[in-house]
Design a protein around this motif. Sequence first.
Motif, short mmCIF file in Angstrom:
data_model
loop_
_atom_site.label_atom_id
_atom_site.label_comp_id
_atom_site.label_asym_id
_atom_site.label_seq_id
_atom_site.Cartn_x
_atom_site.Cartn_y
_atom_site.Cartn_z
N ASP A 87 0.83 -1.20 0.00
CA ASP A 87 0.00 0.00 0.00
C ASP A 87 0.87 1.25 0.00
N THR A 88 1.90 1.26 0.85
CA THR A 88 2.79 2.42 0.96
C THR A 88 3.54 2.66 -0.34
N ILE A 89 4.08 1.59 -0.95
CA ILE A 89 4.83 1.74 -2.20
C ILE A 89 3.92 2.30 -3.29
N ILE A 90 2.70 1.81 -3.38
CA ILE A 90 1.75 2.32 -4.38
C ILE A 90 1.46 3.79 -4.16
N ARG A 91 1.15 4.15 -2.92
CA ARG A 91 0.77 5.54 -2.62
C ARG A 91 1.92 6.51 -2.85
N LEU A 92 3.14 6.13 -2.45
CA LEU A 92 4.28 7.02 -2.64
C LEU A 92 4.55 7.27 -4.12
N ASN A 93 4.37 6.25 -4.94
CA ASN A 93 4.61 6.41 -6.37
C ASN A 93 3.48 7.16 -7.07
N VAL A 94 2.26 6.81 -6.77
CA VAL A 94 1.12 7.46 -7.44
C VAL A 94 1.02 8.92 -7.03
N ASN A 95 1.49 9.25 -5.84
CA ASN A 95 1.44 10.63 -5.35
C ASN A 95 2.76 11.38 -5.51
N ASP A 96 3.74 10.78 -6.17
CA ASP A 96 5.04 11.42 -6.34
C ASP A 96 4.86 12.77 -7.03
N PRO A 97 5.11 13.89 -6.33
CA PRO A 97 4.81 15.21 -6.92
C PRO A 97 5.68 15.56 -8.12
N TRP A 106 6.57 13.50 -10.66
CA TRP A 106 6.17 12.83 -11.90
C TRP A 106 4.67 12.65 -12.02
N SER A 107 3.96 12.57 -10.93
CA SER A 107 2.52 12.32 -10.97
C SER A 107 1.77 13.64 -10.87
N THR A 108 1.33 14.15 -12.01
CA THR A 108 0.65 15.45 -12.05
C THR A 108 -0.69 15.29 -12.77
N PRO A 109 -1.80 15.48 -12.04
CA PRO A 109 -1.87 15.71 -10.59
C PRO A 109 -1.65 14.40 -9.83
N PRO A 110 -1.44 14.48 -8.52
CA PRO A 110 -1.31 13.25 -7.74
C PRO A 110 -2.54 12.36 -7.91
N ASP A 111 -2.29 11.08 -7.96
CA ASP A 111 -3.35 10.08 -8.16
C ASP A 111 -4.21 10.45 -9.37
N TRP A 112 -3.55 10.75 -10.49
CA TRP A 112 -4.27 11.10 -11.72
C TRP A 112 -5.17 9.96 -12.19
N CYS A 113 -4.84 8.72 -11.81
CA CYS A 113 -5.65 7.58 -12.24
C CYS A 113 -6.76 7.23 -11.26
N ARG A 114 -6.78 7.91 -10.13
CA ARG A 114 -7.84 7.78 -9.12
C ARG A 114 -8.04 6.33 -8.69
N ILE A 115 -6.97 5.76 -8.13
CA ILE A 115 -7.09 4.41 -7.58
C ILE A 115 -6.91 4.37 -6.06
N LEU A 116 -6.27 5.40 -5.50
CA LEU A 116 -5.95 5.35 -4.08
C LEU A 116 -7.18 5.24 -3.18
N PRO A 117 -8.30 5.93 -3.47
CA PRO A 117 -9.47 5.77 -2.58
C PRO A 117 -10.07 4.38 -2.62
N TYR A 118 -9.66 3.56 -3.59
CA TYR A 118 -10.28 2.25 -3.77
C TYR A 118 -9.37 1.10 -3.37
N ILE A 119 -8.31 1.39 -2.64
CA ILE A 119 -7.44 0.32 -2.12
C ILE A 119 -8.04 -0.23 -0.84
N ALA A 120 -8.17 -1.53 -0.78
CA ALA A 120 -8.67 -2.22 0.42
C ALA A 120 -7.62 -3.24 0.86
N ARG A 121 -7.42 -3.35 2.18
CA ARG A 121 -6.37 -4.23 2.69
C ARG A 121 -6.93 -5.27 3.65
N ASP A 122 -6.34 -6.45 3.58
CA ASP A 122 -6.58 -7.50 4.56
C ASP A 122 -5.20 -7.92 5.05
N ASP A 123 -4.73 -7.26 6.12
CA ASP A 123 -3.35 -7.43 6.56
C ASP A 123 -3.11 -8.80 7.19
#
Length: 384
Positions: free
Chosen positions: A138-148, A150-167
Amino acid sequence: MGGVLGCAQEYRAVIHWRGGARPFTSPTVEALTSVRWNRTINDQAEAVVTIAKATALECCGPLGEVEPYVHELSIYRDSDLVWQGPIVRAVESRTAWRIEARDVTEWLARIINTQVLRFVSTDVTQPKHVGPVQEIADTIIRLNVNDPTWSTPPDWCRILPYIARDDAPTTTRFEKDGTTDTAIWLVPVLKVLDDELVPRGLEYTTVGRALILGRPQTATDRPQARLTLDDIAGDVELIKDGPSGAAIVWATNQVQDDISQAAWGVSGYTNTAYGRLDTLQLSQAENMSGYDLLQLAQASIVGRFPVPIGLSIPAGSRLTASAPVTIDQLVAGVRLDVEATGMCSEVTVAYRLTDVDVEWSASGEQVAVSLVPLGDDPDPPEGA
């Protein structure tokens, strides 16, 4: 969740702008001649729809403007969204359009990692710290998708609100190339998940737009449904598969010509009815420590002990419409129990659902599944 699988009355395909919220065009139901979509574990799911041009005249112009990665395909089974992801190819012939898409993991396949992969800190206030492998993913995905940068705007693909985890209940330490704290592994983010985190116990899949970062199911997890052989169309075989079984799994990173720096891990049982029944897992991943290999051994024995009882479904077999499981419950990775009634081996076997393959056309809907035996997740042997 109760209910039965049923049979879809209709399918609809809607093309959205990237992000899956704002519609771009929607051909009529009559114009949709075939639909194929799937769900799978630790791989990319795909969908293909075919649209007849003769009955889609009202959206012929918009279909000609469909752009890969600018638009996404959404598939609705009756009124329920069952699949969504970026369009990767649009093909026009004289008589039809074919729209091909991949699930939202395609965004991770097209993002190059720009982060130092070093999760060794025990300080939970730091963004990179040891923790469940699902949290690390989750952390690796978020850091890359929100990398200011290269990712303009952050989460341009709009996937972060839809991540679900079962740790998982266990903590994972992970770093790529521990020789330096500044080296960046320039590979797609999805490759980081596949090559480094899946061997450490991560399972990922998608449902609609949701990206699920989960863990292998065990016998302690609740089954989503209980099926009988009457719920599976076609002939079925029950196989007690000895070669796939193991009482002890050894994992190592040694190579044939150099074992001087090799590490290993082991998990399993001794003094079993099978006697000494070992198997060896070789890891080609770099910088695998003994702890990493222990995790690999623990993950690899799942489904091997006791010797698995396999369910063989011939090609073309499918779930019947009366099967007591809804399409929402058919999520890759979940547990499904199958009761082998009517067989000499009258047993109930726990399985993991690995794939769901759905096809719809004028002749109706077919829902096929792939199942693998579900094993216990044993504790490692003492001293491992």
